[in-house]
Design an enzyme around this catalytic site. Structure first.
Site, PDB file in Angstrom:
ATOM      1  N   PHE A  91      46.629  24.130  -1.153  1.00  0.00           N
ATOM      2  CA  PHE A  91      46.499  25.438  -0.509  1.00  0.00           C
ATOM      3  C   PHE A  91      47.863  26.114  -0.359  1.00  0.00           C
ATOM      4  O   PHE A  91      48.090  26.873   0.578  1.00  0.00           O
ATOM      5  CB  PHE A  91      45.792  25.311   0.848  1.00  0.00           C
ATOM      6  CG  PHE A  91      44.554  24.460   0.779  1.00  0.00           C
ATOM      7  CD1 PHE A  91      43.458  24.876   0.038  1.00  0.00           C
ATOM      8  CD2 PHE A  91      44.496  23.221   1.394  1.00  0.00           C
ATOM      9  CE1 PHE A  91      42.322  24.086  -0.063  1.00  0.00           C
ATOM     10  CE2 PHE A  91      43.370  22.419   1.287  1.00  0.00           C
ATOM     11  CZ  PHE A  91      42.281  22.853   0.563  1.00  0.00           C
ATOM     12  N   GLY A  98      46.360  29.390 -12.091  1.00  0.00           N
ATOM     13  CA  GLY A  98      46.304  28.141 -12.841  1.00  0.00           C
ATOM     14  C   GLY A  98      45.401  28.237 -14.058  1.00  0.00           C
ATOM     15  O   GLY A  98      45.866  28.154 -15.205  1.00  0.00           O
ATOM     16  N   ASN A 133      33.105  27.248 -14.376  1.00  0.00           N
ATOM     17  CA  ASN A 133      32.188  26.182 -13.958  1.00  0.00           C
ATOM     18  C   ASN A 133      31.465  26.647 -12.702  1.00  0.00           C
ATOM     19  O   ASN A 133      32.075  26.820 -11.648  1.00  0.00           O
ATOM     20  CB  ASN A 133      32.967  24.889 -13.693  1.00  0.00           C
ATOM     21  CG  ASN A 133      32.053  23.720 -13.346  1.00  0.00           C
ATOM     22  OD1 ASN A 133      31.164  23.825 -12.503  1.00  0.00           O
ATOM     23  ND2 ASN A 133      32.267  22.596 -14.011  1.00  0.00           N
ATOM     24  N   GLN A 165      34.688  26.273  -4.630  1.00  0.00           N
ATOM     25  CA  GLN A 165      35.996  26.835  -4.277  1.00  0.00           C
ATOM     26  C   GLN A 165      35.854  28.096  -3.432  1.00  0.00           C
ATOM     27  O   GLN A 165      36.603  28.312  -2.485  1.00  0.00           O
ATOM     28  CB  GLN A 165      36.766  27.175  -5.548  1.00  0.00           C
ATOM     29  CG  GLN A 165      37.916  26.227  -5.796  1.00  0.00           C
ATOM     30  CD  GLN A 165      38.906  26.830  -6.753  1.00  0.00           C
ATOM     31  OE1 GLN A 165      38.540  27.181  -7.870  1.00  0.00           O
ATOM     32  NE2 GLN A 165      40.124  26.954  -6.343  1.00  0.00           N
ATOM     33  N   LYS A 188      39.932  35.404 -14.123  1.00  0.00           N
ATOM     34  CA  LYS A 188      40.760  36.061 -13.109  1.00  0.00           C
ATOM     35  C   LYS A 188      41.307  35.083 -12.065  1.00  0.00           C
ATOM     36  O   LYS A 188      42.285  35.377 -11.404  1.00  0.00           O
ATOM     37  CB  LYS A 188      39.963  37.155 -12.394  1.00  0.00           C
ATOM     38  CG  LYS A 188      39.880  38.470 -13.193  1.00  0.00           C
ATOM     39  CD  LYS A 188      39.221  39.578 -12.383  1.00  0.00           C
ATOM     40  CE  LYS A 188      39.306  40.912 -13.133  1.00  0.00           C
ATOM     41  NZ  LYS A 188      38.585  41.986 -12.415  1.00  0.00           N
ATOM     42  N   GLU A 198      41.985  31.883  -4.340  1.00  0.00           N
ATOM     43  CA  GLU A 198      42.400  32.524  -3.088  1.00  0.00           C
ATOM     44  C   GLU A 198      41.432  33.571  -2.570  1.00  0.00           C
ATOM     45  O   GLU A 198      41.330  33.785  -1.373  1.00  0.00           O
ATOM     46  CB  GLU A 198      43.782  33.207  -3.263  1.00  0.00           C
ATOM     47  CG  GLU A 198      44.570  32.739  -4.432  1.00  0.00           C
ATOM     48  CD  GLU A 198      45.824  31.956  -4.073  1.00  0.00           C
ATOM     49  OE1 GLU A 198      46.282  31.199  -4.923  1.00  0.00           O
ATOM     50  OE2 GLU A 198      46.330  32.091  -2.960  1.00  0.00           O
TER      51      GLU A 198
END
Lengths: 698, 160
Positions: A235, A504, A587, A594, A657, A661
């Site tokens: 995080f 990432g 996924n 997430q 994208k 966050e």
């Protein structure tokens, strides 16, 4: 664009079996022959000087091998870009409470800890200044804000527009220090072989740690290898090298043995970064028809005496709404506190609380629905820069979310819904986060048995990156996922972006797609795979440099229902709904998790999380999980997450994208807006604690 | 002191144990069983949950001498009987997406095992109560609840 056979499917997490059986090894669990343990001694004053460290008594204890202090620790090298927090044990200055002042090394962890607790450190304390305030005399304008944005921006004449606006909202909001608290405490084990250094470390990007250690220890390129196969959350707190890794390498050099340093939960609160507290002054002006004429966002945050960290809090106001007169400003004050760092959605998370709360206040003042207010002020280009958006589906998210949440039947009046001792309300807020990519390298290898190996220094901190990248590589290679092995978490695989900034997957997938396409091209030319296999390498540095200038962002809408207990002031969250437009979701299973996790951390931000600074001792006093409250399962009920089908071919080859966050952006505002709708009281200071609610209801 | 106890069905012995050591320390540092996680060391997070003579405990709060002559079962010892390497709870966590960074996972698996052993068909309220002592920072818990529900449904199928 890639054909999508594996992409989009809910493939099970590849390393999940290793994690549910306890077989997965994290950095602090790698056994190296003959290793010993280092325990960190932290300063007990916030500012001053270490005048003496009497190590004799500790050195005489059983098992103690060494006590490293600024007197005897290996000297470190620094470059222009060296993170000053990493220059541990190099001088006698104390710059914040909790700074590392010694490392006790012993045969066992218990011996090291006992030594660390007993080490006698004498200080010459100086008056410290740890209290953050928007009227602090030492506030200043930094040269830029993170990572490299202008400090201030101004379009038009905000003051004149506000003076003639029909409706003005002028309010100040604040967010407290928040601590990332990944479940895995930071750990590293370091081993030297001559001038070669190997470190198993808990981080979000092994090549960035390799680079830092190479510089600090004055080593040749390629002399350092950093491995991080499994990482227990980050995080942002593991987004760059942290002092524990440097201390482990120092200890290993000093003792000529492998040394493991694992921080305790309590030590993490000072040593690995946290989200700065913010104070934000918002001024919004609108015409009678709820069209924005002016928007001003002034953000204050703190940094340390060690280095400047300038949170980009007001960035969000530069792109969200079409205000012809738009001004943003950032001011920072350097205090005698630990250095704040990145925490999930740095900038946007606190910034969205102020902006999206102020928009709710403006909607009320204008007498329009909060969704309608956002629709009326939807910009056609990025308001601050004038750049076109690569894609922007905020309105689609708001409308889709309104449908799923049942917004249409909402009675806009505040404080009128009561069920026994509960007041009930609903709220909405927008979300956004930049969609960027950074240069990365990757290698794709075809083996003679028909399988493939892809190597990239990606980091899976729990996101599902390993799994998502396998799906991407499989589709690029037109192979089933079972025949593709993606290896990550090893700096020997070459430079790559960290797992940070929601960049990432966007960055790594680009390099992987490029390597895989190159490999297929080669295979097409040579016909059959030679016995030794064939490898293609890719580097996206030039591709990313050649990108067109566009405003690239993910968008979303969050809806919240709250129940507020009028007797206890407790706020409960029966429902959250988030709809996101974040490019292609690789996924469905890990992606949904997430986003739910981000929104849950948003519940923490809104209602629970608050680092409390003790002005007398300069300490974040609630530095453990007993007193720093993160959401538990009882705090979370129905979270409905979905995304709209968004195809944006101006991002990167895979159309990603990033979703790490955006889930936390806007959640706190949606909840605060719902608390207003429930109670009729506006909460502008987070967290919305029971005592604050009760005071407002009294 | 010399500590003699049973870990996952195997007799174990540790010498020169300082009585102040925790069971968690013994398991991780002496027994080479790091599946039981150390995330707070004060009984707040549940990451170190293990069975001590069949009772679910936070291993960080158990002093090593308290394990003398007793049987400890850790996450490494759960799936030994199943052919596929995972038991039905572990399999449910994998399938539902309840695992992210994985650091809270062993503790949650142990807590779920304990819940379903005592309450084979738990209500949502019972699941939340049973897992109240386990912190997770990644998942938002929703998928963990799904995993427990799935594991319970399968357990009911196989044991009428």
């Amino acid at each position: 664009m890639t054909a999508t056979t594996a992409i989009g499917a809910g493939l099970n997490r590849i390393e999940a079996a290793a994690k549910v059986t306890g077989a997965a090894r994290y950095a602090g669990e790698i056994p190296l022959d003959g290793h010993a343990y280092g325990s960190v001694v932290q300063s007990t004053i916030a500012r001053g000087q270490v005048t003496m460290i009497d190590a004799d008594a500790v050195l005489a204890r059983p098992g103690v091998l060494a006590v490293l202090t600024h007197d005897n620790a290996p000297r470190l090298h620094r470059a222009d870009d060296t993170d000053a927090e990493l220059l541990v044990l190099q001088d006698d200055r104390v710059r914040y409470r909790g700074q590392a002042v010694a490392l006790v090394i012993a045969e066992t962890l218990e011996q090291a800890r006992a030594g660390a607790e007993l080490l006698d450190v004498t200080y010459q304390p100086e008056d410290h200044d740890v209290v953050f305030a928007a009227d602090h005399p030492r506030l200043y304008a930094p040269e830029h804000v993170n990572p490299n944005y202008p400090t201030d921006t101004s379009v038009g004449d905000v003051d004149a527009a506000l003076a003639s606006a029909a409706i003005v909202v002028d309010a100040t909001y604040s967010t407290p220090a928040e601590h990332n608290n990944p479940m895995e405490p930071h750990a590293a084990i370091a081993q030297w072989d001559g001038d070669r250094l190997t470190v198993y470390d808990s981080n979000q990007g092994a090549t960035s740690v390799r680079q830092a250690l190479t510089t600090l220890f004055g080593l040749a390129d390629g002399a350092v290898r950093v491995l991080s196969e499994h990482v227990g959350g980050g995080f942002g707190a593991k987004g760059s090298t942290r002092p524990h890794a440097v201390l482990a390498a120092m200890g290993a050099r000093f003792t000529e043995r492998p040394i493991r340093v694992t921080l305790t939960r309590q030590q993490m609160f000072a040593m690995v970064g946290y989200r700065t507290p913010t104070i934000q002054h918002m001024r919004l002006g609108a015409d009678a028809d709820a069209t924005l004429v002016a928007l001003e966002h002034t953000a204050y945050s703190q940094t340390s005496q060690v280095l400047e960290f300038a949170e980009q809090t007001a960035l969000i106001s530069r792109l969200m709404y079409a205000a012809p007169n738009l001004r943003t400003r950032h001011r920072v004050v350097a205090l005698d506190v630990p250095t704040p760092r990145w925490m999930r959605a740095p900038g946007e998370a606190p910034g969205s609380f102020a902006l999206e709360s102020a928009m709710d206040e403006l909607a009320t003042a204008c007498g329009v629905d909060p969704i309608e207010l956002r629709v009326r002020n939807e910009p056609s280009v990025e308001p601050d820069s004038g750049l076109p958006f690569s894609s922007r589906n905020l309105i689609a998210c708001l409308h889709e979310g309104a449908e799923r949440f049942g917004w249409a039947s909402r009675d806009p009046r505040p404080g009128v819904r009561r069920d026994g001792r509960w007041l009930i309300g609903t709220g909405v807020a927008s979300s956004t986060y930049p969609a960027r990519s950074a240069p990365s390298t990757a290698a794709a290898t075809a083996l003679a048995d028909g399988s493939f190996v892809v190597e990239i220094t990606a980091s899976d901190i729990g996101t599902g990156a390993r799994t998502a990248l396998t799906q991407i590589a499989a589709d690029e290679l037109r192979a089933p996922t079972e025949r593709v092995e993606v290896r990550i978490g090893d700096s020997d695989f070459g430079q790559a972006m960290i797992a940070g900034g929601s960049m990432g997957t966007a960055s790594w997938s680009w390099a992987i797609a490029k390597a895989c396409r190159e490999l297929l091209h080669t295979l097409h030319e040579i016909g059959t795979v030679p016995p030794e296999g064939v490898t293609a390498h890719a580097d996206t540095a030039e591709d990313i440099k050649a990108q067109a200038q566009l405003s690239r962002h993910a968008f979303g809408a969050q809806f919240a229902e709250v129940r507020v207990d009028v007797d206890t002031g407790e706020v409960r969250v029966p429902r959250l709904c988030g709809v996101f437009a974040a490019g292609r979701i690789i996924n469905a299973k890990t992606g949904r998790s997430q986003l739910i996790g981000g929104m849950t951390m948003g519940i923490g931000m809104a209602l629970l999380e608050e680092g409390v600074m003790d002005p007398q001792f300069g300490d974040y006093v609630n530095h453990d999980l007993a007193s720093y409250h993160v959401p538990v399962n009882g705090d979370v009920h129905d979270i409905d997450v979905s995304w709209i089908d968004e195809h944006d071919d101006r991002l990167n080859p895979v159309g990603v994208k990033g979703i790490g966050e955006i889930g936390i952006v806007g959640t706190a505002a949606a909840l605060a807006n719902a608390v207003w709708h429930a109670t009729g009281h506006r909460h502008r200071h987070l967290p919305i604690r029971p005592d604050r609610v009760l005071t407002s209801l009294a | 002191m010399r500590l003699t106890f049973d870990v996952n069905g195997v007799g174990q012995q540790a010498d020169d144990v300082w009585p102040g050591e925790s069971l968690l320390y013994v398991l991780r540092e002496r027994m080479g069983l790091p599946g039981t996680k150390n995330a707070c060391e004060q009984g707040e997070c549940g990451s170190c949950s293990v069975y001590l003579d069949g009772t679910l405990v936070c291993a960080c709060l158990v002093a090593a001498p308290q394990a003398q002559g007793r049987a400890v079962r850790t996450v490494e010892g759960l799936a030994t009987d199943s052919a596929g390497g995972l038991d039905h709870i572990q399999q449910a966590f994998v399938e539902t997406g309840a695992v992210q960074c994985g650091f809270c996972t062993p503790g949650l698996i142990m807590a779920t095992d304990d819940l379903l052993a005592n309450t084979p068909t738990p209500s949502d309220a019972e699941i939340r109560e049973a897992l109240a002592g386990n912190l997770c920072r990644c998942t938002g818990y929703e998928k963990i609840l799904d995993a427990v529900r799935l594991a319970a449904s399968r357990r009911t199928e196989v044991t009428p």
